[in-house]
Write an enzyme that holds these catalytic residues in place. Structure first.
Site, PDB file in Angstrom:
ATOM      1  CG  MET A   1      -1.698   1.314   1.405  1.00 29.60           C
ATOM      2  SD  MET A   1      -2.734   1.350   2.890  1.00 29.60           S
ATOM      3  CE  MET A   1      -3.994   0.166   2.439  1.00 29.60           C
ATOM      4  N   PRO A   2       0.684   2.171  -0.980  1.00 29.11           N
ATOM      5  CG  PRO A   2       0.347   3.079  -3.079  1.00 29.11           C
ATOM      6  CD  PRO A   2      -0.215   2.075  -2.130  1.00 29.11           C
ATOM      7  CB  VAL A   3       2.600   5.113   3.336  1.00 26.55           C
ATOM      8  CG1 VAL A   3       2.439   6.083   4.508  1.00 26.55           C
ATOM      9  CG2 VAL A   3       2.049   3.749   3.694  1.00 26.55           C
ATOM     10  CB  SER A  38      -4.623   1.022  -3.158  1.00 28.41           C
ATOM     11  OG  SER A  38      -4.404   2.089  -4.077  1.00 28.41           O
TER      12      SER A  38
END
Length: 320
Positions: A1-3, A38
């Site tokens: 998951m992109p943060v 996401s």
């Protein structure tokens, strides 16, 4: 998951953070693909003077644009800024000023879009209201001052002290709120929703019931009508804007950072700014005292300025 880690200037409301999350997420998905679900956005509050740090995202491209607020000055002595609440006017401090002006220079002003002060374009937040106070202080050439705020003004004062601690002698937090429970928040949000759904004039009786005791409403109908008239004469977009700020601001995460002496004062019967919340406010502030005025609701400056004055005057003298 992109943060995505985002540095925001301190004082942003939950609503502002939600809007910024939406904008950042949409920009990321448009550029990099994926779905909004996401993407995780994590916020970190930073100090107002933390400009130009390489690689950081900030919510402002420049400092908040201040409005040149209209003000009145009465009395001589240490300066005291008086910051009113939602849909009110600087004249609402008149009863308290009568007691303070022999000892203090009382500076009351109309918030942006209220009374004689100009409106700004678009919506604004707590940061902009803090910027207005700082602009007024700079304009008047005052180095340090006491700040007393009522209701929303009781949020502007602490936010200002957090941003400009070197400019503040002491704070008065009158009839304000923090540490709201889910139920507390739902109630105040319900008032906002009712105004947006039914109209502000149609909600005036609900507001008056929150602000004034039954006895005062029966004995002083002209003063109730005058307060309602102030609300109706405030641009509805401005009134709803500041009510949203009041409803959505949560000072609990940062009140402990406010180091100056603080007087926390509210009415025993104030439903939205009740003693339970104010006890927690006083406990969170490192240097504070708490005063509860029995038998009063929210509009303590209109209904009982003679009872507000003694603890305020004593507090100001102790810290001047």
């Amino acid at each position: 998951m992109p943060v995505i880690r985002v540095d925001l200037f301190a004082g942003r409301s939950r609503e502002q953070k939600r809007a910024f999350t939406k904008a950042v997420t949409e920009a990321f998905v448009t550029t990099c693909g994926g779905t909004p679900q996401s993407v995780q956005v994590i916020f970190q509050d930073i100090a107002k003077d933390d400009w130009g740090v390489a690689g950081r995202l900030a919510s402002d491209a420049a400092p908040s644009q201040a409005v040149d607020c209209v003000y009145s000055i009465e009395g001589k002595g240490p300066p005291v800024f008086l910051v009113h609440g939602i849909g009110a006017r600087r004249q609402g401090w008149a009863g308290l000023v009568e007691h303070l002006r022999p000892h203090f220079q009382c500076i009351s002003y109309d918030l942006r879009g209220h009374g004689e002060s100009p409106k700004s374009e678009g919506t604004f937040g707590l940061d902009e209201l803090v910027a207005d106070l700082e602009a007024l202080r700079t304009k008047l050439g005052i180095e340090r001052a006491h700040i007393i705020g009522h209701s929303l003004g009781g949020m502007i004062g602490p936010a200002y002290a957090r941003a400009y601690p070197e400019r503040v002698l002491s704070l008065g937090l009158l009839s304000t709120a923090a540490f709201r429970t889910v139920d507390d928040s739902a109630k105040v949000q319900g008032v906002v929703a009712a105004m947006e759904r039914n109209g502000i004039p149609q909600t005036l009786d609900t507001l008056a019931d929150r602000w004034f005791t039954d006895k005062f409403m029966q004995e002083q109908p002209a003063r109730i009508a005058a307060r309602k008239r102030q609300v109706v004469e405030t641009d509805p977009n401005v009134f709803l804007n500041v009510f949203h700020i009041y409803a959505e601001t949560e000072m609990a995460p940062w009140l402990h950072e406010v180091q100056v002496p603080c007087l926390v004062l509210t009415g025993e019967l104030d439903g939205g700014c009740n003693p339970r919340l104010n006890q927690q406010i006083a406990k969170a502030l490192p240097n504070s005292e708490l005063v509860i005025l029995d038998g009063l609701k929210h509009a303590i400056l209109i209904e009982a300025s003679n009872r507000v004055a003694p603890p305020v005057l004593r507090f100001l003298k102790a810290h001047s």
